[in-house]
Design a protein around this motif. Structure first.
Motif, PDB file in Angstrom:
ATOM      1  N   ASN A 146      34.410  81.802  99.825  1.00 28.94           N
ATOM      2  CA  ASN A 146      35.641  82.381  99.804  1.00 28.94           C
ATOM      3  C   ASN A 146      36.419  82.027 101.048  1.00 28.94           C
ATOM      4  OD1 ASN A 146      35.565  83.652  97.081  1.00 28.94           O
ATOM      5  ND2 ASN A 146      34.946  85.344  97.771  1.00 28.94           N
ATOM      6  N   ASN A 147      35.822  81.894 101.995  1.00 25.88           N
ATOM      7  CA  ASN A 147      36.210  81.686 103.644  1.00 25.88           C
ATOM      8  C   ASN A 147      36.825  80.206 103.528  1.00 25.88           C
ATOM      9  OD1 ASN A 147      34.483  83.906 105.511  1.00 25.88           O
ATOM     10  ND2 ASN A 147      36.616  83.435 105.909  1.00 25.88           N
ATOM     11  N   VAL A 148      36.020  79.468 102.864  1.00 25.36           N
ATOM     12  CA  VAL A 148      36.671  77.853 102.591  1.00 25.36           C
ATOM     13  C   VAL A 148      37.875  77.824 101.890  1.00 25.36           C
ATOM     14  CG1 VAL A 148      35.915  75.704 102.005  1.00 25.36           C
ATOM     15  CG2 VAL A 148      34.308  77.053 103.133  1.00 25.36           C
ATOM     16  N   ILE A 149      37.700  78.815 100.837  1.00 19.95           N
ATOM     17  CA  ILE A 149      39.011  78.693  99.763  1.00 19.95           C
ATOM     18  C   ILE A 149      40.374  79.410 100.682  1.00 19.95           C
ATOM     19  CG2 ILE A 149      40.033  79.539  97.949  1.00 19.95           C
ATOM     20  CD1 ILE A 149      37.247  79.704  96.616  1.00 19.95           C
ATOM     21  N   TRP A 150      39.988  80.370 101.295  1.00 24.16           N
ATOM     22  CA  TRP A 150      40.993  80.869 102.146  1.00 24.16           C
ATOM     23  C   TRP A 150      41.397  79.883 103.166  1.00 24.16           C
ATOM     24  CZ3 TRP A 150      43.579  85.409 103.223  1.00 24.16           C
ATOM     25  CH2 TRP A 150      43.313  86.475 102.422  1.00 24.16           C
ATOM     26  N   LEU A 151      40.685  79.009 103.748  1.00 19.84           N
ATOM     27  CA  LEU A 151      41.068  78.316 105.156  1.00 19.84           C
ATOM     28  C   LEU A 151      41.803  77.027 104.320  1.00 19.84           C
ATOM     29  CD1 LEU A 151      40.142  78.182 107.621  1.00 19.84           C
ATOM     30  CD2 LEU A 151      38.075  77.001 107.265  1.00 19.84           C
ATOM     31  N   VAL A 152      41.577  76.737 103.125  1.00 19.44           N
ATOM     32  CA  VAL A 152      42.262  75.535 102.361  1.00 19.44           C
ATOM     33  C   VAL A 152      43.603  76.073 102.061  1.00 19.44           C
ATOM     34  CG1 VAL A 152      42.171  73.864 100.656  1.00 19.44           C
ATOM     35  CG2 VAL A 152      40.168  74.151 101.990  1.00 19.44           C
ATOM     36  N   LEU A 153      43.542  77.012 101.187  1.00 17.63           N
ATOM     37  CA  LEU A 153      44.856  77.378 100.519  1.00 17.63           C
ATOM     38  C   LEU A 153      45.874  78.306 101.456  1.00 17.63           C
ATOM     39  CD1 LEU A 153      43.750  78.799  97.206  1.00 17.63           C
ATOM     40  CD2 LEU A 153      44.688  76.394  97.785  1.00 17.63           C
ATOM     41  N   TYR A 154      45.189  78.502 102.667  1.00 18.57           N
ATOM     42  CA  TYR A 154      46.384  79.435 103.608  1.00 18.57           C
ATOM     43  C   TYR A 154      47.103  78.514 104.227  1.00 18.57           C
ATOM     44  CZ  TYR A 154      46.671  84.245 105.351  1.00 18.57           C
ATOM     45  OH  TYR A 154      47.011  85.400 105.462  1.00 18.57           O
ATOM     46  N   MET A 155      46.587  77.015 104.392  1.00 24.33           N
ATOM     47  CA  MET A 155      47.452  75.996 104.915  1.00 24.33           C
ATOM     48  C   MET A 155      48.517  75.863 104.366  1.00 24.33           C
ATOM     49  SD  MET A 155      45.924  75.206 107.706  1.00 24.33           S
ATOM     50  CE  MET A 155      44.630  75.566 108.416  1.00 24.33           C
ATOM     51  N   LEU A 156      48.820  76.224 103.059  1.00 28.32           N
ATOM     52  CA  LEU A 156      50.226  76.109 102.319  1.00 28.32           C
ATOM     53  C   LEU A 156      51.135  76.571 103.099  1.00 28.32           C
ATOM     54  CD1 LEU A 156      48.810  76.474  98.674  1.00 28.32           C
ATOM     55  CD2 LEU A 156      49.562  74.333  99.680  1.00 28.32           C
ATOM     56  N   ALA A 157      50.859  77.715 103.653  1.00 31.70           N
ATOM     57  CA  ALA A 157      51.992  78.577 104.418  1.00 31.70           C
ATOM     58  C   ALA A 157      52.635  77.694 105.420  1.00 31.70           C
ATOM     59  CB  ALA A 157      51.242  79.560 105.383  1.00 31.70           C
ATOM     60  N   ILE A 158      52.081  76.391 105.751  1.00 29.91           N
ATOM     61  CA  ILE A 158      52.564  75.620 106.988  1.00 29.91           C
ATOM     62  C   ILE A 158      53.893  74.845 106.352  1.00 29.91           C
ATOM     63  CG2 ILE A 158      52.266  73.996 108.633  1.00 29.91           C
ATOM     64  CD1 ILE A 158      49.420  75.344 108.840  1.00 29.91           C
ATOM     65  N   PRO A 159      53.388  74.146 105.219  1.00 30.35           N
ATOM     66  CA  PRO A 159      54.658  73.317 104.687  1.00 30.35           C
ATOM     67  C   PRO A 159      55.661  74.264 104.112  1.00 30.35           C
ATOM     68  CG  PRO A 159      52.356  72.953 103.570  1.00 30.35           C
ATOM     69  CD  PRO A 159      52.110  73.692 104.530  1.00 30.35           C
ATOM     70  N   ALA A 160      55.133  75.392 103.455  1.00 31.16           N
ATOM     71  CA  ALA A 160      56.104  76.411 102.822  1.00 31.16           C
ATOM     72  C   ALA A 160      57.094  76.822 103.873  1.00 31.16           C
ATOM     73  CB  ALA A 160      55.518  77.289 102.177  1.00 31.16           C
ATOM     74  N   GLY A 161      56.480  77.193 105.287  1.00 31.49           N
ATOM     75  CA  GLY A 161      57.282  77.793 106.360  1.00 31.49           C
ATOM     76  C   GLY A 161      58.332  76.740 106.688  1.00 31.49           C
ATOM     77  N   LEU A 162      57.769  75.440 106.599  1.00 30.38           N
ATOM     78  CA  LEU A 162      58.446  74.483 107.113  1.00 30.38           C
ATOM     79  C   LEU A 162      59.883  74.433 106.311  1.00 30.38           C
ATOM     80  CD1 LEU A 162      59.391  72.023 108.884  1.00 30.38           C
ATOM     81  CD2 LEU A 162      57.973  70.846 107.507  1.00 30.38           C
ATOM     82  N   PHE A 163      59.649  74.295 105.027  1.00 33.66           N
ATOM     83  CA  PHE A 163      60.664  73.863 104.078  1.00 33.66           C
ATOM     84  C   PHE A 163      61.785  75.352 103.895  1.00 33.66           C
ATOM     85  CE2 PHE A 163      58.063  70.527 102.617  1.00 33.66           C
ATOM     86  CZ  PHE A 163      58.839  69.602 102.769  1.00 33.66           C
ATOM     87  N   ILE A 164      61.201  76.295 104.382  1.00 44.09           N
ATOM     88  CA  ILE A 164      62.159  77.552 104.153  1.00 44.09           C
ATOM     89  C   ILE A 164      62.823  77.651 105.496  1.00 44.09           C
ATOM     90  CG2 ILE A 164      62.532  79.914 104.235  1.00 44.09           C
ATOM     91  CD1 ILE A 164      59.661  80.056 102.741  1.00 44.09           C
ATOM     92  N   ALA A 165      62.380  77.184 106.583  1.00 38.14           N
ATOM     93  CA  ALA A 165      63.067  76.822 107.920  1.00 38.14           C
ATOM     94  C   ALA A 165      63.985  76.071 107.979  1.00 38.14           C
ATOM     95  CB  ALA A 165      62.013  76.763 108.946  1.00 38.14           C
TER      96      ALA A 165
END
Lengths: 297, 412
Positions: free
Chosen positions: A75-94
């Motif tokens: 689960n930690n690995v899944i978290w690590l991978v999917l949490y990275m989506l926050a970066i592009p998502a944050g960029l596009f909202i910005a």
């Protein structure tokens, strides 16, 4: 040696030491020392009350044969991978919010809002959202003749459901980092790019993003650390369930060491040491890469 | 003097101050009785004790439940109060083993409690000594919607076939037979306890929770297969893994579910939700194996003296007071639960009367609860296994193998 030179010497070498001393002291006492203490405790069998029994590597051996540990690790690995989506998502909202439109400050505040509220509230809101009988998600699915789905009660979906909830505030955090970064983008470079016919993707990729490198760096660091220490949402939304399938290492450590049915301090410490090593490896690799990049310039 | 605190942290900080400033004639009590009824009961009890002992002042620190479970470990070692509430059975074993609870056999001896509290003596004894005084217990069983049973012409089931038939009738009528919320696991433990007590009996159940029987034993498999019959017949509320026990009350109140295997504490919220005593009934969990004497589940709440307490003399007075028939009658009247003292009077609530009749006539033995009879670690993994089994019954072998692996480690 004259008196004035001596005092200058003192100022140069002593002052930094004095200023750093309290911080170093606290860091040693509250961060470095507990790390070694945890490593030591992980070699013992201890319920936190009675005597400690030295068991050597037994806790680690048991860990290697513990299904729950592997579930947490996965689960930690899944978290690590999917949490990275926050970066592009944050960029596009910005990028979207980096305009001069009437009321933009209000929109910015609304997007930033999830980061300000407590993770506990985020967890509760999403728990209601996912609720199989009255949750909004199932109401919406119902309109399309789908569902109901029990996101938080189903071992296949539960981790993704929690990560999705976690992405909400994390995206807001990355967004703020990028909005700040965008303020520092050099308008002359953009102008120059325009003259060379750069538009859309090319403009973003070759001109904007390189200038956002510091923001991206911070965003990656906070997101990775956020993913690895994910605890509060798991605790609030599922308490690790159903049957332990949404556990992550941080939560499993808490469960084993401090929860109602736990109090195996040694075993909890062993999990903590493993989590520490994972973070350590990641951070070392990251720092080495950064050092090389900086040296290349 | 009654001191109340909303949060654990405030209470912890305050108890530090209170404990260090404690003087002779002052009795410090820590409890987690923060729900309305238990809180009122303790207020009453302390007021009565102070009236009977004018030279003693009581300082009462009230904790919330979850905070208490972690705080008790800290305050027992660091800033011990003179009295603290906890639970009987295996739950007090770690503190007894660590030497943090005081041996109170003399209180039992001097006040004739071995006679008057005899029913709970077993669960308070470790190594031949008594470690606290029980003040209340409550029955478990099946709470059901009388009106739904009547509407579908169902009689109260007394044996396994009737029980399954009742479920089939309810399912056909579009009603879920049993509501349950297993998010916090222990509710599944209660169902397992009853199925195992009815399939294999009290002695086997105790041997199992004490780690003396393999989890892969055919008798355990039989219990689980009985459970599987109910699961396959659609007995249990769908999506129960998402709900707490309180959330699972809603379908029963709404009439979408007809039964709840629960403790007597479920009655109060069901009544508050609008169910009247005409709609709500209680029956003993039906017989599965007629050769097994009927055992029941009735968790006992207790009060203990920490070994590091400063005012043990007055604490013992308080325990003796709490053990008395009058005090137990009064406190349980407010709690809506059953007194332990055999000379006490049981409240005239119909569920209490039903529970009292059931427990005092049961000849199979009285279990505490899965997580109080089994050691904490075994309980956690066991209840997780039960929850998994209720959703994925075909994983039975893997689940039992996992529990057996845990048993071999936990009890060594």
């Amino acid at each position: 040696m004259s008196a004035s030179r001596a005092s200058r010497f003192n100022q140069r070498s002593l002052a930094p030491v004095l200023f750093l001393a309290p911080a170093i002291l606290f860091f040693m006492f509250y961060v470095i020392f507990p790390i070694f203490q945890s490593m030591q405790i992980s070699l013992y069998d201890w319920d936190g009350l009675g005597d400690k029994t030295f068991v050597g590597m037994d806790n680690y051996v048991e860990l290697m044969d513990d299904e729950a540990f592997y579930t947490s690790l996965k689960n930690n690995v899944i978290w690590l991978v999917l949490y990275m989506l926050a970066i592009p998502a944050g960029l596009f909202i910005a990028l979207f919010l980096n305009q001069t439109v009437f009321g933009m400050r209000l929109y910015k505040s609304l997007f930033f809002f999830p980061f300000v509220i407590s993770q506990v509230v985020v967890g509760l809101v999403f728990t209601w959202f996912y609720d199989p009988s009255f949750g909004l998600l199932n109401v919406i699915l119902g309109w399309f003749g789908l569902g109901p789905v029990t996101i938080l009660g189903d071992e296949t979906w539960v981790t993704y459901g929690i990560i999705f909830a976690g992405l909400w505030p994390q995206t807001a955090y990355c967004m703020i980092l990028y909005i700040t970064g965008l303020n520092a983008v050099d308008p002359e470079q953009i102008e120059a790019g325009r003259l060379d016919n750069a538009k859309g993707w090319n403009m973003l990729w070759y001109i904007i993003l390189p200038q956002l490198k510091p923001a991206t760096f911070i965003a990656i660091v906070v997101t990775v650390i956020g993913a690895l220490r994910s605890f509060d949402l798991v605790s609030i939304m599922t308490a690790g369930g159903p049957w332990g399938s949404s556990r992550v290492l941080a939560y499993y450590m808490y469960e084993k060491a401090f929860s109602e049915y736990g109090f195996r301090m040694g075993y909890g410490a062993a999990i903590a040491v493993v989590l520490f090593l994972i973070m350590m490896i990641y951070i070392t690799v990251f720092l080495v890469k950064m050092y090389r990049d900086e040296k290349g310039h | 003097m009654v001191t109340k605190f909303k949060t654990t942290i405030a209470a912890l900080a305050a108890s530090t101050i209170l404990a260090t400033s404690a003087f002779a004639g002052e009795l410090v009590i820590n409890t987690d009785t923060s729900d309305p009824a238990p809180k009122a009961a303790f207020e009453q009890l302390i007021a009565d004790f102070e009236a009977a002992n004018p030279d003693i002042t009581v300082k009462w620190n009230l904790f919330d439940h979850e905070g208490y479970k972690t705080s008790i470990r800290n305050f027992l070692t660091a800033d011990a109060p003179d009295l603290a509430n906890w639970y009987a059975g295996n739950r007090m074993l770690p503190y007894v083993n660590a030497g943090l609870f005081e041996d109170v056999s003399d209180v039992w001896e001097d006040n004739g409690l071995n006679d008057s509290l005899a029913s709970a003596a077993g669960s308070m004894t470790i190594d031949g000594k008594k470690w606290g005084v029980p003040y209340t217990y409550y029955q478990w069983g099946v709470y059901y919607r009388k009106d739904i049973f009547e509407a579908n012409n169902i009689e109260v089931p007394t044996n396994w076939d009737e029980f399954k038939a009742a479920g089939a009738t309810l399912t056909a009528a579009g009603v879920t037979p049993i509501t349950i919320g297993t998010k916090y696991l222990w509710t599944a433990g209660g169902v397992f306890d009853y199925l195992n007590l009815r399939t294999n009996g009290y002695d086997f159940h105790m041997a199992l929770t004490k780690g003396e029987v393999e989890w892969t034993d055919p008798r355990v498999v039989e219990t689980m297969n009985n459970w599987k019959q109910l699961i396959d017949a659609g007995f249990f509320l769908e999506n129960h893994t998402s709900y707490s026990w309180q959330e699972a009350l809603a379908p029963m109140v709404a009439g979408d579910a007809a039964m709840y295997v629960m403790g007597n504490f479920a009655v109060a919220p069901l009544r508050e939700a609008g169910l009247t005593d005409d709609q709500l009934g209680f029956f003993q969990f039906p017989v599965i194996n007629p050769d097994v004497p009927l055992a029941e589940e009735a968790p006992t709440d207790t009060l203990h003296i920490p070994a590091n307490a400063t005012n043990k003399e007055d604490a013992k007075k308080f325990l003796a007071f709490l053990a008395s028939a009058e005090a137990q009658t009064k406190i349980n009247e407010v709690l809506g639960q059953l007194p332990i003292n055999k000379d006490s009077t049981v409240g005239d609530d119909k569920f209490l009367q039903a529970g009292y009749t059931m427990l005092s006539t049961t000849d199979g033995g009285i279990a505490q609860f899965f997580d109080r009879d089994a050691p904490a670690e075994m309980a956690k993994i066991g209840m997780e296994g039960f929850q998994e089994f209720m959703v994925k019954p075909d994983r039975l072998d893997a689940i039992l193998a996992r529990l057996e692996k845990t048993r071999l480690r936990v009890y060594k």
